[in-house]
Design an enzyme around this catalytic site. Structure first.
Site, short mmCIF file in Angstrom:
data_model
loop_
_atom_site.label_atom_id
_atom_site.label_comp_id
_atom_site.label_asym_id
_atom_site.label_seq_id
_atom_site.Cartn_x
_atom_site.Cartn_y
_atom_site.Cartn_z
N GLU A 194 64.08 67.30 5.66
CA GLU A 194 64.15 65.86 5.92
C GLU A 194 65.59 65.36 5.90
OE1 GLU A 194 61.40 63.55 3.59
OE2 GLU A 194 59.66 64.58 4.43
N GLU A 321 55.09 69.60 6.87
CA GLU A 321 54.53 68.65 5.89
C GLU A 321 53.58 67.73 6.63
OE1 GLU A 321 57.00 66.56 3.09
OE2 GLU A 321 58.41 68.23 2.94
#
Length: 517
Positions: A194, A321
């Site tokens: 991320e 994810e």
């Protein structure tokens, strides 16, 4: 209604066949699509709440039965769903994790503060050696997420050397000193996580340059070189995939095997008030389905930019994810992300599986968040107690699709489940030829109120019937508890052809996986 009648009576469901809508499904067994990579059923274990400590790791001295610190009941349950891959140590935790803190005698490892998740102490009891012990017990592949956010190229390169070096370098000898002679098998390695958020709040351009920088120095023996994963985008943002694959050329010297992608399903779509895991209204059943089905558009849009830059499909698209994210259960540490898991979660999981199968040409891996006690978990624990969730059962039902060959499926006359101004298709389907040669069909009836009849055709194949399993319940939020651990679980399901025609009766809010006979 054949064998389904007793089940319906037992569940307290009632409906008439005449009230069904008809969906026609045709499976073309003469054409083979891409293989559904087993790692589409990958798992994720982050140093977060009770996801590792207690949920998986209790330590060798614990009174809870364990093998070298890993609790036997949880590991046994995970082996039963053929966990193919585990991602570790994060997540946001990865970009503050320094691998040297997690090697050597456990009682001498430094204690840190987990600043991302609850501000609790992290004693580094689970480190590199413990993680690889877990994946080897499970028979799974290893996905290691490197620290780009607070680490250096040297630190990342040295970790990979520590894990994979075969000779007598100082790092290889340090690994041996710590109890591991042979190198670890590292199948996947990610450069950061991320990067657009907790991994550094970077732009795609800046991260792409950093990826190239770090990847230059990640070296391992050719037969044990991991696939390298770049930290990609989320939701509707395709700029990360576009920038990262812009330099994919036949003569490109740097290695990039995949771009990651994250998307969480929130019932309300709002991060400040996501919605409850149980006790929710039908409006949030609907909004959850609407939001989770956005996954298909996100994958389609990212594939478009990747196909332009990488028409040979060298680079995979890894949804590493995903899952449902609800408001934390009352009384729990907000940073632990502990939530209940209901029939709605199983339906969400199955809908996403069918989407991933559809895009198996690019989607070679996904990792649900997370394996135990965090978000959409397979398993929940309370000290020595353990329960299996409806999501766990969805994974178990779909095991035959691991490394199966997808088959074209067409749906006609699909009814819509409507509520207010929102609507979604009532039926979702996916089919594949399993490694055992059988044809498998997965079906979801997303309508929580209305049963459906599906007419099934396999041109050129004489099908006498189907058999498999059904997961459903009377309540939208049916779930297992420590007091009642078997409130919801799969039951046997079968249907026989009548006069050469095969129809499958699907209760409301159900998941069905069957083999064609």
């Amino acid at each position: 209604m054949r064998r389904l009648k007793p089940l319906i009576a037992a569940l307290g469901l009632s409906f008439s066949i005449g009230s069904f809508a008809n969906t026609h499904i045709t499976i073309d067994t003469t054409k083979s699509g891409p293989v559904i990579n087993k790692n589409i059923y990958g798992q994720f274990a982050e140093h977060l709440g009770r996801g590792i400590y207690e949920g998986l790791w209790v330590g060798p001295e614990s009174g809870i039965p364990n093998t070298r610190g890993w609790r036997n009941d949880v590991v046994g349950a995970l082996k039963d769903i053929n966990v193919p891959l585990v991602r570790w140590p994060g997540g946001c935790f990865a970009d503050e994790y320094h691998w040297r803190d997690g090697i050597g005698p456990r009682d001498q490892r430094p204690v840190k503060v987990n600043t991302n998740w609850g501000g609790v102490e992290e004693d580094n009891a689970v480190g590199t050696h413990e993680f690889f012990d877990l994946v080897e017990i499970l028979g799974a592949e290893a996905y290691v997420n490197g620290n780009l956010g607070t680490g250096t190229p040297q630190e990342m390169a040295e970790w990979l050397e520590y894990m994979t070096a075969e000779g007598k370098s100082t790092l290889a000898e340090l690994r041996r000193k710590n109890g591991r002679d042979k190198p670890f098998q590292v199948q996947y390695f990610a450069i950061g996580n991320e990067a657009w958020g907790c991994g550094g709040n970077m732009t795609p351009e800046y991260y792409t340059n950093l990826y190239n920088h770090y990847a230059t120095f990640l070296k391992a023996p050719a037969h044990n070189a991991p696939k390298l994963i770049a930290s990609g985008g989320h939701t509707e943002d395709t700029s990360w995939a576009a920038h990262l694959t812009a330099n994919v050329k036949p003569n490109w010297s740097l290695k990039m095997d995949a771009v990651s992608f994250h998307y969480y399903t929130l019932p309300t779509g709002k991060w400040d008030k996501k919605g409850a895991a149980i006790g929710f209204p039908e409006a949030e059943w609907m909004s959850t389905l609407v939001n989770t089905l956005r996954m298909d558009d996100f994958i389609v849009n990212n594939k478009k930019v990747m196909d332009k830059n990488d028409p040979e499909k060298k680079v995979g698209f890894y949804v590493d994810e995903w899952g449902t994210w609800y408001d934390v259960e009352a009384g729990e540490n907000p940073g632990f992300l502990y939530q209940q898991n209901s029939l709605r979660d199983a339906v969400v999981a199955a809908l996403n599986f069918n989407i991933f199968h559809k895009h198996a040409d690019r989607v070679h891996m996904t990792n649900i968040a997370q394996m135990v006690n965090v978000l959409q978990a397979m398993i929940l624990t309370d000290k020595e107690k353990m329960i299996l969730t409806p999501t766990y059962y969805a994974y178990k039902m779909y095991v035959p699709f691991q490394d199966a060959t997808s088959l074209p499926v067409s749906l006609k006359k699909v009814s819509q489940y409507r509520l207010g101004k929102s609507s979604v298709p009532a039926i979702s389907a996916s089919a594949a030829r399993g490694k055992d040669g059988k044809v498998y069909l997965a079906l979801v009836n997303a309508n929580p109120n209305q049963a459906e009849t599906v007419a099934l055709a396999l041109p050129g194949v004489t099908a006498s019937g189907v058999s498999g399993q059904l997961l459903t319940a009377t309540a939208m939020d049916a779930h297992n508890t420590f007091a009642n651990p078997n409130a919801i679980k799969p039951v046997s399901y079968s249907a026989k052809a009548v006069n050469g025609k095969l129809s499958l009766e699907l209760p409301a809010k159900s998941v069905v996986v069957v083999a064609v006979e």
